[in-house]
Enzyme design. Sequence first.
Site, PDB file in Angstrom:
ATOM      1  N   GLU A  56     129.183 127.372   6.656  1.00 32.93           N
ATOM      2  CA  GLU A  56     130.541 127.935   6.741  1.00 32.93           C
ATOM      3  C   GLU A  56     130.540 129.287   7.455  1.00 32.93           C
ATOM      4  OE1 GLU A  56     133.081 126.132   6.066  1.00 32.93           O
ATOM      5  OE2 GLU A  56     131.888 124.540   5.172  1.00 32.93           O
ATOM      6  N   TRP A  70     130.434 128.456  10.950  1.00 32.95           N
ATOM      7  CA  TRP A  70     131.778 128.086  11.444  1.00 32.95           C
ATOM      8  C   TRP A  70     132.545 129.328  11.892  1.00 32.95           C
ATOM      9  CZ3 TRP A  70     134.639 124.076  12.947  1.00 32.95           C
ATOM     10  CH2 TRP A  70     134.269 122.786  12.570  1.00 32.95           C
ATOM     11  N   TRP A  73     158.071 120.006  18.908  1.00 35.53           N
ATOM     12  CA  TRP A  73     158.077 120.444  17.505  1.00 35.53           C
ATOM     13  C   TRP A  73     159.514 120.484  16.998  1.00 35.53           C
ATOM     14  CZ3 TRP A  73     153.300 120.277  15.812  1.00 35.53           C
ATOM     15  CH2 TRP A  73     152.241 120.615  16.655  1.00 35.53           C
ATOM     16  N   ASN A  78     140.257 127.059   0.509  1.00 40.02           N
ATOM     17  CA  ASN A  78     140.113 126.406   1.821  1.00 40.02           C
ATOM     18  C   ASN A  78     140.698 124.994   1.852  1.00 40.02           C
ATOM     19  OD1 ASN A  78     138.996 126.089   4.561  1.00 40.02           O
ATOM     20  ND2 ASN A  78     137.690 124.580   3.554  1.00 40.02           N
ATOM     21  N   TRP A  80     152.579 124.922  14.946  1.00 37.59           N
ATOM     22  CA  TRP A  80     151.465 125.552  14.238  1.00 37.59           C
ATOM     23  C   TRP A  80     151.477 127.071  14.343  1.00 37.59           C
ATOM     24  CZ3 TRP A  80     148.095 128.263  17.470  1.00 37.59           C
ATOM     25  CH2 TRP A  80     148.178 127.961  18.836  1.00 37.59           C
ATOM     26  N   TRP A  83     144.220 126.642  11.907  1.00 37.87           N
ATOM     27  CA  TRP A  83     145.544 126.059  12.198  1.00 37.87           C
ATOM     28  C   TRP A  83     145.457 125.055  13.335  1.00 37.87           C
ATOM     29  CZ3 TRP A  83     150.123 125.669   9.786  1.00 37.87           C
ATOM     30  CH2 TRP A  83     150.260 126.414   8.615  1.00 37.87           C
TER      31      TRP A  83
HETATM   32  C1  LIG Z   1     144.641 126.817   8.222  1.00 37.14           C
HETATM   33  C2  LIG Z   1     143.452 127.679   7.894  1.00 37.14           C
HETATM   34  C3  LIG Z   1     143.548 129.072   8.021  1.00 37.14           C
HETATM   35  C4  LIG Z   1     142.436 129.880   7.737  1.00 37.14           C
HETATM   36  N1  LIG Z   1     142.549 131.250   7.884  1.00 37.14           N
HETATM   37  C5  LIG Z   1     141.467 132.034   7.644  1.00 37.14           C
HETATM   38  C6  LIG Z   1     141.546 133.455   7.815  1.00 37.14           C
HETATM   39  O1  LIG Z   1     142.571 134.014   8.233  1.00 37.14           O
HETATM   40  N2  LIG Z   1     140.440 134.192   7.508  1.00 37.14           N
HETATM   41  C7  LIG Z   1     139.266 133.615   7.075  1.00 37.14           C
HETATM   42  O2  LIG Z   1     138.298 134.327   6.814  1.00 37.14           O
HETATM   43  N3  LIG Z   1     139.165 132.285   6.945  1.00 37.14           N
HETATM   44  C8  LIG Z   1     140.226 131.477   7.190  1.00 37.14           C
HETATM   45  N4  LIG Z   1     140.105 130.119   7.013  1.00 37.14           N
HETATM   46  C9  LIG Z   1     138.796 129.547   6.648  1.00 37.14           C
HETATM   47  C10 LIG Z   1     138.533 129.384   5.123  1.00 37.14           C
HETATM   48  O3  LIG Z   1     139.627 128.764   4.512  1.00 37.14           O
HETATM   49  C11 LIG Z   1     138.261 130.708   4.428  1.00 37.14           C
HETATM   50  O4  LIG Z   1     137.293 131.437   5.142  1.00 37.14           O
HETATM   51  C12 LIG Z   1     137.730 130.497   3.002  1.00 37.14           C
HETATM   52  O5  LIG Z   1     138.679 129.785   2.245  1.00 37.14           O
HETATM   53  C13 LIG Z   1     137.444 131.838   2.359  1.00 37.14           C
HETATM   54  O6  LIG Z   1     137.044 131.683   1.041  1.00 37.14           O
HETATM   55  P1  LIG Z   1     135.562 132.030   0.568  1.00 37.14           P
HETATM   56  O7  LIG Z   1     135.203 133.401   1.022  1.00 37.14           O
HETATM   57  O8  LIG Z   1     135.475 131.756  -0.884  1.00 37.14           O
HETATM   58  O9  LIG Z   1     134.727 130.975   1.396  1.00 37.14           O
HETATM   59  P2  LIG Z   1     133.283 130.302   1.161  1.00 37.14           P
HETATM   60  O10 LIG Z   1     133.526 128.852   0.998  1.00 37.14           O
HETATM   61  O11 LIG Z   1     132.507 130.990   0.128  1.00 37.14           O
HETATM   62  O12 LIG Z   1     132.591 130.491   2.593  1.00 37.14           O
HETATM   63  C14 LIG Z   1     131.883 131.696   2.943  1.00 37.14           C
HETATM   64  C15 LIG Z   1     132.462 132.312   4.198  1.00 37.14           C
HETATM   65  O13 LIG Z   1     132.335 131.413   5.295  1.00 37.14           O
HETATM   66  C16 LIG Z   1     133.443 131.572   6.175  1.00 37.14           C
HETATM   67  N5  LIG Z   1     134.198 130.320   6.240  1.00 37.14           N
HETATM   68  C17 LIG Z   1     134.362 129.406   5.274  1.00 37.14           C
HETATM   69  N6  LIG Z   1     135.078 128.359   5.719  1.00 37.14           N
HETATM   70  C18 LIG Z   1     135.403 128.636   6.992  1.00 37.14           C
HETATM   71  C19 LIG Z   1     136.137 127.956   8.005  1.00 37.14           C
HETATM   72  N7  LIG Z   1     136.677 126.752   7.784  1.00 37.14           N
HETATM   73  N8  LIG Z   1     136.300 128.551   9.200  1.00 37.14           N
HETATM   74  C20 LIG Z   1     135.743 129.749   9.454  1.00 37.14           C
HETATM   75  N9  LIG Z   1     135.032 130.442   8.547  1.00 37.14           N
HETATM   76  C21 LIG Z   1     134.858 129.897   7.336  1.00 37.14           C
HETATM   77  C22 LIG Z   1     134.322 132.653   5.586  1.00 37.14           C
HETATM   78  O14 LIG Z   1     134.000 133.882   6.187  1.00 37.14           O
HETATM   79  C23 LIG Z   1     133.943 132.626   4.117  1.00 37.14           C
HETATM   80  O15 LIG Z   1     134.182 133.843   3.455  1.00 37.14           O
HETATM   81  C24 LIG Z   1     141.213 129.286   7.307  1.00 37.14           C
HETATM   82  C25 LIG Z   1     141.136 127.884   7.184  1.00 37.14           C
HETATM   83  C26 LIG Z   1     142.238 127.095   7.463  1.00 37.14           C
HETATM   84  C27 LIG Z   1     142.118 125.614   7.309  1.00 37.14           C
END
Ligand SMILES: Cc1cc2nc3c(=O)[nH]c(=O)nc-3n(C[C@H](O)[C@H](O)[C@H](O)COP(=O)(O)OP(=O)(O)OC[C@H]3O[C@@H](n4cnc5c(N)ncnc54)[C@H](O)[C@@H]3O)c2cc1C
Length: 474
Positions: A278, A281, A310, A345, A363, A386
């Site tokens: 992640e 990612w 849209w 997430n 979006w 998004w």
């Molecule tokens: C529509 C949408 C909008 C999002 N907007 C943001 C945003 O503005 N800021 C943001 O940090 N993340 C965003 N995410 C990604 C993800 O949802 C969050 O990073 C995650 O929920 C943060 O929670 P956590 O720290 O407990 O994640 P964990 O599951 O503990 O993951 C650890 C770290 O990995 C990174 N990460 C995890 N999932 C993703 C992902 N899918 N894409 C990129 N990085 C990821 C984050 O930095 C996160 O803190 C978005 C995802 C979606 C689907």
Amino acid sequence: MAKGLVWFRTDLRLDDNPALNAALREYEAVLAIYVFSQHQWEVHNESNIKHEFLINNLILLKDSLERLGIPLTAINTESFKTLPKDLSSFCTDQKIDHVFWNNEFGLNEANRDAASIETLNNISIKSSSFNDQVIYEPGFLKTAQGKPFSVFTPFKRRWIENFDTNFLDIAKPSKLKESYSTQGDLSNLKFAKTHSANIDLWPAGESAAEEKLKNFLQLKAQSYSASRNSPIIDGTSRISPYLALGILSPKRCILEGLKLNNFEFTSGNRGICKWIDEIVWREFYRNIMHSFPKVSKNRPFQDYTNSIKWRHSNEELDAFYNGKTGFPIVDAGIRQMLKEGWMHNRLRMVVAMFFTKNMLHDWRLGEKFFMQHLIDGDFSSNNGGWQWSSSTGTDSAPYFRIFNPISQSQNFDSEGEFIKKFIPELKDVPAAQIHQPKDDFFSSTNYPEPILDLKESRLRAIQAFKDAREVSSV
Ligand SMILES: Cc1cc2nc3c(=O)[nH]c(=O)nc-3n(C[C@H](O)[C@H](O)[C@H](O)COP(=O)(O)OP(=O)(O)OC[C@H]3O[C@@H](n4cnc5c(N)ncnc54)[C@H](O)[C@@H]3O)c2cc1C
């Protein structure tokens, strides 16, 4: 005495801060600055809760820097355009010789930095920049054809192939031999609270961030694969707000994760491997932002989706923005964001897909709504998320594979506990019925009627994407 200046931006920490370390190595006197622009904050749709979090963190950073003998001063500037001039004036007043910073990779930020280098250079002040947000500088990893990656799996494969554990060397900043006598000053930072989310969930400072990381790695990481999709389980790290402002570094996260998994990326504990994925990612989306500037210009990655027609309904938008669509899991996700400044997430995907497919709304409106309310708002991850959900992006969900919010709810919140937590109107609805909008059990609640029909709206979305494909292939 020659003086260095560290320009803090999204790296509000002492740990793993290459710009700070370089300034301390090269100069006996070091100052620090943070430059805030209210206008730029609003242009980028950054949220009010993130602003409050920023200030809380700057206050603690100022204390930590003072212990190293470095005063931190905050100044305001009108916009990124005026920033180079205001930064240079500060440098001239303070007789700075050299400015150090860690790179930000957004398009506006990169333009701002190029202009700053030029302005500083014109008055004979040196500047040096470093990378702290990623392991590889965006654009460095390329496909066999020498092109930027646009699909995650091969990107990650190459990321691992090139990886060297030396990348994870993290230097600790040293104290200056002599403290700089001037006091720092943050009094320029003004903040008017306009959000009602609970900031207490997000304690400020590096030690709070390290504690969150440690707690996750010790107690939750091993079961992350199994628990990461259930919003009621606190099974993810919740470090995203800290990464977004750089209170914690991604390198530190990867290092601590790898230590628990014998430095293995693909074998060993599945939970830890998945969690490190992640973080990769996050780096992937930074690469997309860097290599495909169109995504920073409000444009989709998939050009044909420019032709999608849209819909626009103020009534539906109003229901969505207030968590009143009549679809419990969607509304619970939105209400979580309004209450906590953060959304799980799995629900970000469910909500974004509902908005762009079932509601068939642009979006970009959803992307903006998230940025305006998330404490972890991060342009590249949010844009990537998004565009993934709306099938306009790179490596996206195929447009015809549309999440059904009811089965998502049944699968990931089977007992409806998460729904009940955020939608108290539904607290007496039995688990078996809670996922299904407009069930008879809802009649005694004041929970709203569903704003759309799932089946019809799904077919409408598929048709809209097909039409757009046809239009663009003519
Ligand atoms: C529509 C949408 C909008 C999002 N907007 C943001 C945003 O503005 N800021 C943001 O940090 N993340 C965003 N995410 C990604 C993800 O949802 C969050 O990073 C995650 O929920 C943060 O929670 P956590 O720290 O407990 O994640 P964990 O599951 O503990 O993951 C650890 C770290 O990995 C990174 N990460 C995890 N999932 C993703 C992902 N899918 N894409 C990129 N990085 C990821 C984050 O930095 C996160 O803190 C978005 C995802 C979606 C689907």
